[in-house]
Write a protein that holds these residues in place. Structure first.
Motif, PDB file in Angstrom:
ATOM      1  N   MET A 106      25.772  59.580   3.107  1.00 49.29           N
ATOM      2  CA  MET A 106      26.022  60.455   4.238  1.00 49.29           C
ATOM      3  C   MET A 106      26.060  59.636   5.525  1.00 49.29           C
ATOM      4  O   MET A 106      25.222  58.776   5.738  1.00 49.29           O
ATOM      5  N   ILE A 107      27.039  59.928   6.344  1.00 51.70           N
ATOM      6  CA  ILE A 107      27.181  59.289   7.650  1.00 51.70           C
ATOM      7  C   ILE A 107      26.488  60.176   8.686  1.00 51.70           C
ATOM      8  O   ILE A 107      26.794  61.371   8.783  1.00 51.70           O
ATOM      9  N   LYS A 108      25.581  59.589   9.445  1.00 53.28           N
ATOM     10  CA  LYS A 108      24.874  60.326  10.499  1.00 53.28           C
ATOM     11  C   LYS A 108      25.438  59.892  11.847  1.00 53.28           C
ATOM     12  O   LYS A 108      25.343  58.719  12.210  1.00 53.28           O
ATOM     13  N   ILE A 109      26.009  60.867  12.575  1.00 50.06           N
ATOM     14  CA  ILE A 109      26.674  60.603  13.847  1.00 50.06           C
ATOM     15  C   ILE A 109      25.865  61.209  14.984  1.00 50.06           C
ATOM     16  O   ILE A 109      25.487  62.381  14.928  1.00 50.06           O
ATOM     17  N   SER A 119      21.751  59.224  28.484  1.00 46.01           N
ATOM     18  CA  SER A 119      20.627  58.611  29.201  1.00 46.01           C
ATOM     19  C   SER A 119      19.348  58.558  28.385  1.00 46.01           C
ATOM     20  O   SER A 119      18.507  57.696  28.614  1.00 46.01           O
ATOM     21  N   ILE A 120      19.197  59.446  27.415  1.00 45.03           N
ATOM     22  CA  ILE A 120      17.978  59.433  26.594  1.00 45.03           C
ATOM     23  C   ILE A 120      18.261  59.123  25.119  1.00 45.03           C
ATOM     24  O   ILE A 120      17.355  59.098  24.306  1.00 45.03           O
ATOM     25  N   ALA A 121      19.504  58.888  24.793  1.00 38.90           N
ATOM     26  CA  ALA A 121      19.902  58.697  23.390  1.00 38.90           C
ATOM     27  C   ALA A 121      19.376  57.404  22.780  1.00 38.90           C
ATOM     28  O   ALA A 121      19.152  57.339  21.570  1.00 38.90           O
ATOM     29  N   LYS A 122      19.192  56.385  23.584  1.00 39.35           N
ATOM     30  CA  LYS A 122      18.799  55.071  23.058  1.00 39.35           C
ATOM     31  C   LYS A 122      17.532  55.156  22.200  1.00 39.35           C
ATOM     32  O   LYS A 122      17.393  54.430  21.219  1.00 39.35           O
ATOM     33  N   ASN A 123      16.648  56.051  22.530  1.00 41.53           N
ATOM     34  CA  ASN A 123      15.417  56.219  21.762  1.00 41.53           C
ATOM     35  C   ASN A 123      15.666  56.754  20.359  1.00 41.53           C
ATOM     36  O   ASN A 123      14.791  56.687  19.508  1.00 41.53           O
ATOM     37  N   ARG A 124      16.865  57.273  20.110  1.00 41.48           N
ATOM     38  CA  ARG A 124      17.176  57.886  18.822  1.00 41.48           C
ATOM     39  C   ARG A 124      18.198  57.091  18.011  1.00 41.48           C
ATOM     40  O   ARG A 124      18.533  57.485  16.896  1.00 41.48           O
ATOM     41  N   PHE A 125      18.721  56.008  18.544  1.00 46.35           N
ATOM     42  CA  PHE A 125      19.793  55.267  17.886  1.00 46.35           C
ATOM     43  C   PHE A 125      19.493  54.943  16.428  1.00 46.35           C
ATOM     44  O   PHE A 125      20.360  55.049  15.577  1.00 46.35           O
ATOM     45  N   LEU A 126      18.283  54.524  16.125  1.00 44.67           N
ATOM     46  CA  LEU A 126      17.968  54.070  14.770  1.00 44.67           C
ATOM     47  C   LEU A 126      17.923  55.200  13.749  1.00 44.67           C
ATOM     48  O   LEU A 126      17.853  54.945  12.544  1.00 44.67           O
ATOM     49  N   GLU A 127      18.009  56.448  14.203  1.00 46.27           N
ATOM     50  CA  GLU A 127      18.062  57.588  13.294  1.00 46.27           C
ATOM     51  C   GLU A 127      19.480  57.824  12.776  1.00 46.27           C
ATOM     52  O   GLU A 127      19.683  58.649  11.887  1.00 46.27           O
ATOM     53  N   PHE A 128      20.466  57.099  13.328  1.00 49.46           N
ATOM     54  CA  PHE A 128      21.873  57.376  13.056  1.00 49.46           C
ATOM     55  C   PHE A 128      22.601  56.131  12.571  1.00 49.46           C
ATOM     56  O   PHE A 128      22.130  55.015  12.735  1.00 49.46           O
ATOM     57  N   ASP A 129      23.794  56.362  12.013  1.00 47.20           N
ATOM     58  CA  ASP A 129      24.638  55.269  11.546  1.00 47.20           C
ATOM     59  C   ASP A 129      25.621  54.812  12.612  1.00 47.20           C
ATOM     60  O   ASP A 129      26.078  53.676  12.580  1.00 47.20           O
ATOM     61  N   ILE A 163      22.426  46.231  20.447  1.00 47.18           N
ATOM     62  CA  ILE A 163      22.259  47.524  19.785  1.00 47.18           C
ATOM     63  C   ILE A 163      22.602  47.339  18.306  1.00 47.18           C
ATOM     64  O   ILE A 163      23.698  46.883  17.974  1.00 47.18           O
ATOM     65  N   PRO A 164      21.697  47.707  17.390  1.00 47.97           N
ATOM     66  CA  PRO A 164      21.888  47.397  15.967  1.00 47.97           C
ATOM     67  C   PRO A 164      22.822  48.318  15.198  1.00 47.97           C
ATOM     68  O   PRO A 164      23.006  48.136  14.001  1.00 47.97           O
ATOM     69  N   ILE A 165      23.387  49.315  15.858  1.00 52.21           N
ATOM     70  CA  ILE A 165      24.355  50.195  15.202  1.00 52.21           C
ATOM     71  C   ILE A 165      25.612  50.255  16.066  1.00 52.21           C
ATOM     72  O   ILE A 165      25.563  49.958  17.260  1.00 52.21           O
ATOM     73  N   PRO A 166      26.742  50.640  15.477  1.00 54.15           N
ATOM     74  CA  PRO A 166      27.970  50.697  16.273  1.00 54.15           C
ATOM     75  C   PRO A 166      27.942  51.811  17.317  1.00 54.15           C
ATOM     76  O   PRO A 166      27.450  52.907  17.051  1.00 54.15           O
ATOM     77  N   ILE A 167      28.477  51.482  18.480  1.00 52.10           N
ATOM     78  CA  ILE A 167      28.687  52.459  19.539  1.00 52.10           C
ATOM     79  C   ILE A 167      30.187  52.513  19.785  1.00 52.10           C
ATOM     80  O   ILE A 167      30.821  51.487  20.019  1.00 52.10           O
ATOM     81  N   TYR A 168      30.727  53.719  19.732  1.00 51.90           N
ATOM     82  CA  TYR A 168      32.167  53.924  19.840  1.00 51.90           C
ATOM     83  C   TYR A 168      32.452  54.921  20.957  1.00 51.90           C
ATOM     84  O   TYR A 168      31.835  55.983  21.014  1.00 51.90           O
ATOM     85  N   VAL A 169      33.385  54.563  21.819  1.00 52.68           N
ATOM     86  CA  VAL A 169      33.822  55.477  22.871  1.00 52.68           C
ATOM     87  C   VAL A 169      35.104  56.152  22.387  1.00 52.68           C
ATOM     88  O   VAL A 169      36.101  55.486  22.103  1.00 52.68           O
ATOM     89  N   LEU A 170      35.044  57.458  22.288  1.00 52.57           N
ATOM     90  CA  LEU A 170      36.183  58.238  21.790  1.00 52.57           C
ATOM     91  C   LEU A 170      37.376  58.174  22.737  1.00 52.57           C
ATOM     92  O   LEU A 170      37.196  58.228  23.954  1.00 52.57           O
TER      93      LEU A 170
END
Length: 132
Positions: free
Chosen positions: A1-4, A42-52, A73-80
């Motif tokens: 499962m991919i977590k976005i 602004s507050i997402a960084k604290n949750r990054f490791l919960e997602f793919d 940042i250990p996971i990919p960040i993508y700008v739509l």
């Protein structure tokens, strides 16, 4: 499962889009394939490791670039791409997320983007990269 994790400036537009996409996931029977949640950037960084993968609204482009210049940042960040954000379809976002995660595993470069799409504001596609 991919977590976005879907991020926007204040969480208002992304919360609406994420809820719409959750219904789409259920309607398409994709619950075992993909999960999506939202957060203000602004507050997402604290949750990054919960997602793919972190998928950001186009207006966050400059903030994403600033973040990845300062931190690894250990996971990919993508700008739509702007047109994809306006017409988000879970099948298209899921396809891009799968491809971007694989690309990131090979390059470890953020923000992750498809070939010739480093300037997000010039991208006109409304579908997954591989479907254009």
């Amino acid at each position: 499962m991919i977590k976005i994790l879907l991020c926007c400036g204040g969480g208002f537009s992304s919360s609406f889009v994420a809820e719409r996409m959750k219904k789409e996931i259920q309607n398409l029977g994709m619950e075992d394939d993909v999960m999506i949640e939202f957060s203000p950037f602004s507050i997402a960084k604290n949750r990054f490791l919960e997602f793919d993968i972190v998928v950001c609204c186009p207006h966050l482009n400059i903030y994403v670039k600033q973040l990845v210049e300062k931190e690894d940042i250990p996971i990919p960040i993508y700008v739509l791409p702007p047109r994809m954000y306006g017409n988000m379809e879970i099948k298209e976002i899921y396809q891009d997320a799968c491809d971007l995660i694989q690309m990131f595993q090979e390059t470890h470069q953020n923000p992750v983007h498809f070939p010739h799409e480093d300037n997000v504001l010039r991208i006109t596609r409304q579908c997954a990269y591989r479907h254009q």
